[in-house]
Design a protein around this motif. Structure first.
Motif, PDB file in Angstrom:
ATOM      1  N   LEU A 205       2.767  -2.268 -10.904  1.00 20.53           N
ATOM      2  CA  LEU A 205       2.330  -3.637 -11.192  1.00 20.53           C
ATOM      3  C   LEU A 205       2.268  -4.453  -9.912  1.00 20.53           C
ATOM      4  O   LEU A 205       1.313  -5.219  -9.687  1.00 20.53           O
ATOM      5  CB  LEU A 205       3.282  -4.274 -12.203  1.00 20.53           C
ATOM      6  N   ALA A 206       3.272  -4.293  -9.054  1.00 24.88           N
ATOM      7  CA  ALA A 206       3.304  -5.053  -7.802  1.00 24.88           C
ATOM      8  C   ALA A 206       2.144  -4.665  -6.891  1.00 24.88           C
ATOM      9  O   ALA A 206       1.553  -5.528  -6.222  1.00 24.88           O
ATOM     10  CB  ALA A 206       4.639  -4.815  -7.093  1.00 24.88           C
TER      11      ALA A 206
ATOM     12  N   VAL B  97      13.262  -8.063  -5.678  1.00 24.93           N
ATOM     13  CA  VAL B  97      13.692  -9.049  -6.673  1.00 24.93           C
ATOM     14  C   VAL B  97      14.124  -8.352  -7.959  1.00 24.93           C
ATOM     15  O   VAL B  97      15.172  -8.668  -8.535  1.00 24.93           O
ATOM     16  CB  VAL B  97      12.568 -10.058  -6.957  1.00 24.93           C
ATOM     17  N   ALA B  98      13.312  -7.381  -8.428  1.00 25.57           N
ATOM     18  CA  ALA B  98      13.646  -6.685  -9.672  1.00 25.57           C
ATOM     19  C   ALA B  98      14.925  -5.863  -9.520  1.00 25.57           C
ATOM     20  O   ALA B  98      15.745  -5.799 -10.443  1.00 25.57           O
ATOM     21  CB  ALA B  98      12.487  -5.784 -10.086  1.00 25.57           C
TER      22      ALA B  98
ATOM     23  N   MET C  63       4.589  -4.957  -3.002  1.00 30.71           N
ATOM     24  CA  MET C  63       5.443  -4.014  -3.713  1.00 30.71           C
ATOM     25  C   MET C  63       6.896  -4.151  -3.269  1.00 30.71           C
ATOM     26  O   MET C  63       7.814  -4.174  -4.110  1.00 30.71           O
ATOM     27  CB  MET C  63       4.966  -2.580  -3.466  1.00 30.71           C
ATOM     28  N   ALA C  64       7.124  -4.262  -1.962  1.00 33.21           N
ATOM     29  CA  ALA C  64       8.495  -4.378  -1.458  1.00 33.21           C
ATOM     30  C   ALA C  64       9.163  -5.653  -1.966  1.00 33.21           C
ATOM     31  O   ALA C  64      10.337  -5.632  -2.383  1.00 33.21           O
ATOM     32  CB  ALA C  64       8.486  -4.350   0.071  1.00 33.21           C
TER      33      ALA C  64
ATOM     34  N   PRO D 175      -3.851  -2.750   3.108  1.00 34.65           N
ATOM     35  CA  PRO D 175      -2.672  -1.973   2.690  1.00 34.65           C
ATOM     36  C   PRO D 175      -1.353  -2.659   3.026  1.00 34.65           C
ATOM     37  O   PRO D 175      -0.366  -2.486   2.297  1.00 34.65           O
ATOM     38  CB  PRO D 175      -2.820  -0.657   3.462  1.00 34.65           C
ATOM     39  N   LEU D 176      -1.317  -3.447   4.107  1.00 36.03           N
ATOM     40  CA  LEU D 176      -0.073  -4.133   4.458  1.00 36.03           C
ATOM     41  C   LEU D 176       0.305  -5.165   3.405  1.00 36.03           C
ATOM     42  O   LEU D 176       1.479  -5.283   3.030  1.00 36.03           O
ATOM     43  CB  LEU D 176      -0.202  -4.791   5.833  1.00 36.03           C
TER      44      LEU D 176
END
Length: 285
Positions: free
Chosen positions: A16-17, A116-117, A110-111, A103-104
């Motif tokens: 999702l991220a 957080v999750a 994503m990171a 891509p960065l």
């Protein structure tokens, strides 16, 4: 809050991220163009001039395409990270290099969301903080590329911070409101002091709203640390860039990316980062 440690759920969150990161790239690339077209239309209407033809541009149209040859990107080449790696950073049609920004931004998204999750679990707090971090990431890249901090991002970030504190941490709402006012006031005061002293503008008005938004999310006690971190990092990187690229000496440099980075650090680190800062200050005194 229970941290998220289930591998399957973490993989879903990561996917999702990455998707959100891909959409963030669209926002970063097209929002400045959309604003430019809007300002052009408004200027021509005000001056009663004929509006020149403009290509339709929004967050949905046109399809993702190569910026050099305008060839639409196939769906399998548009998969976050995978498409870029598969084509080795080049357009499938004209073989021109595609910016590494894409891509960065996807990897950074994503990171941020995974961090957080991982620490807060699947909660509304996680959703709010993830959206705040992604907005800050978009603002940082847009400002770095265009020297713009669009109101369409900074103002919702400001009001979102106040709403987040009202719903999730009502005991911190006063601190949040004071933070928003203080953030805007400090930036406004620095702007006028610098202008009176040098005759030049040291900050843009978008920086006022961004610092106000960070004050709303992080509270007024975080503002000194945000300013110290952003000013120090900005000065070091600015000096390094001017040493490495002489033609950029004296060129204006955006401050928004450093404010955004400092704000994300506070959001991700929480009260521990602020407490560590004040402990260091106390030891120094």
């Amino acid at each position: 809050m229970t941290p998220l440690s289930d591998p399957f759920l973490l993989c879903l969150v990561a996917l999702l991220a990455l998707t959100l990161g891909s959409f963030l790239n669209v926002v970063i690339a097209r929002l400045p163009m959309m604003l430019s077209q809007q300002w052009t239309r408004e200027a021509h209407q005000t001056l009663a001039l004929t509006l020149p033809a403009q290509k339709r541009c929004n967050l949905l149209v046109p399809r993702s395409h190569c910026p050099e040859c305008d060839t639409p990107i196939a769906w399998h080449d548009n998969i976050p990270l995978v498409g870029y790696l598969k084509r080795r950073g080049r357009c499938a049609q004209c073989r021109c290099a595609i910016s590494v920004q894409y891509p960065l931004v996807e990897a950074a998204s994503m990171a941020l969301v995974l961090w957080v999750a991982w620490h807060h679990g699947l909660t509304l707090d996680t959703l709010a903080m993830a959206l705040a971090c992604l907005t800050l990431l978009a603002l940082a890249v847009i400002d770095w590329r265009t020297m713009l901090l669009p109101d369409v991002l900074t103002l919702p970030l400001l009001w979102g911070g106040l709403l987040y504190q009202l719903i999730s941490h009502p005991d911190r709402l006063a601190e949040s409101v004071i933070g928003a006012m203080a953030g805007y006031g400090v930036a406004w005061g620095f702007y006028w002091l610098f202008r009176l002293a040098t005759g030049r503008e040291g900050l843009g008005r978008g920086d006022f709203k961004l610092l106000a938004a960070l004050g709303a999310w992080c509270g007024w006690m975080s503002l000194p640390l945000i300013l110290v971190l952003s000013a120090t990092t900005g000065a070091v990187i600015g000096i390094m860039i001017q040493l490495v690229i002489p033609r950029l000496r004296g060129a204006p440099m955006p401050f928004g990316p450093f404010l955004s980075a400092a704000g994300m650090l506070i959001l991700l680190g929480g009260d521990r980062v602020i407490a560590l800062y004040y402990n260091i200050i106390g030891l120094a005194i």
